[in-house]
Design an enzyme around this catalytic site. Structure first.
Site: not given
Ligand code: COA
Length: 330
Positions: A113, A254, A284
């Site tokens: 990520c 994020h 996500n």
């Protein structure tokens, strides 16, 4: 000569998976998912649509908005944990071909990520070293290909998508990428892991039967380290550059979990208006999450030229990174 963040683009696949859909495939409910994560929907690519396809669509938008000739792109970097192929060719090479570009370096990076911020730091170094005039960076993920849809603790969290940016050069201090932190700690390597189909556990029927080809996560442990790392990293970056958090126009973390973002925002004393939130809509999307979020505020006209963005990411590895960047669109 400084590196600048010249443009942003993104692509969202058309198939929506809402929380109700997950109620039909695992033992969960809309209320649990929304309360624990802040997620309402996430998107899924078509079966015949691959990570490179998502990346290409995002890249086309970024190139068009940069107003550059694509032949001036000197490098392509794709951050992904769901490449078209496990080992080779890289997704960046495939994207390069689909964009009609030849004879320039193209490679993938694996920083989960945090991948987009890692890619940004490489692009910054290359343009500042005058090795490339423009670098195309992409965060693209077809996470639905590595999600175990029988595991309720992970499947509700992730979505597909892509974001891309063009990094160019400027002599104007007010347009530059001010600073970037990237780092990692392999001690926590098993917090987020796809244990199967690598050199340690090569693909076999046993690996497939045990679902080891899919993402596993120690959610609660990851949560705690994420809040601490994201906060510490940004505090250090801001203080190193003598910038206080009230000067940030857009905090773009994020998008893993609303509660993580809220905790980091509180630590930094950020106002709600400064915090960009897309987790509710996209879930996500790993390396795509930050550029997709930047694209959202660009398209809703919240992001203006000269705005100061603070990017902050955390992911498998464990890896993390943050960056202070002026948006320097045309
Ligand atoms: N629906 C209903 N219940 C669920 C569930 C779901 N989808 N997923 C897990 N649960 C259950 C667990 O089985 C557990 O039940 P038990 O107490 O009977 O064992 C309970 O909910 C609590 O689980 P826990 O994992 O402690 O929940 P949590 O509050 O930590 O929330 C996450 C889980 C995954 C949402 C949260 O830990 C998280 O977001 N972690 C970080 C994720 C992250 O950032 N990942 C990516 C980094 S890039």
């Amino acid at each position: 000569m400084f590196a600048k963040f010249l443009s942003i683009g993104a692509y969202t696949p058309k198939n929506v998976m809402d929380n109700k859909y997950f109620e039909s495939i695992v033992e969960t409910d809309d209320e649990w998912i929304y309360k624990r994560t802040g997620i309402k929907t996430r998107f899924k690519a078509d079966d015949n649509q691959y990570t490179s396809d998502l990346g290409v669509e995002a890249a086309k938008v970024a190139i068009q908005r940069a107003g550059i000739d694509k032949k001036d792109i000197g490098m392509i970097i794709c951050a992904t944990i769901s490449p078209d192929y496990l080992c080779m060719p890289s997704t960046a090479c495939i994207i390069s071909h689909k964009l009609g570009l030849k004879n320039i370096p193209a490679f993938d990076i694996s920083a989960a990520c945090s991948g987009f911020i890692y890619a940004l730091s490489i692009a910054k170094a290359y343009v500042e070293a005058k090795v490339a005039k423009y670098v195309l960076i992409i965060g693209a993920e077809k996470l639905s290909s590595i999600v175990d849809y029988t595991d309720r603790s992970t499947c509700v969290l992730f979505g597909d998508g892509a974001g891309a940016a063009i990094i160019g050069t400027t002599t104007n201090e007010k347009e530059k990428i001010i600073d970037i932190n990237i780092s990692a700690d392999g001690e926590f390597q098993d917090f987020l892991i796809t244990p199967g189909c690598g050199s340690k556990n090569p693909c076999s029927q046993k690996v497939l039967d045990e679902h080891l080809q899919f993402m596993k996560m120690k959610g609660n442990e990851t949560f705690k380290v994420a809040v601490k790392t994201l906060s510490n990293d940004v505090v250090e970056l801001l203080s190193r550059n003598g910038i206080s958090s009230d000067k940030i126009d857009h905090f773009i973390p994020h998008q893993a979990n609303y509660r993580i973002i809220k905790a980091v925002g509180d630590t930094l004393n950020l106002h709600e208006k400064q915090i960009v939130l897309t987790v509710e809509k996209y879930g996500n999307t790993s390396s795509a999450s930050i550029p997709m979020a930047i694209n959202d505020i660009y398209e809703s006209k919240r992001l203006k030229n000269g705005d100061l963005m603070l990017l902050d990411a955390f992911g498998g590895g464990l890896t993390w990174g943050s960056s202070l960047v002026y948006f320097a669109g045309n």
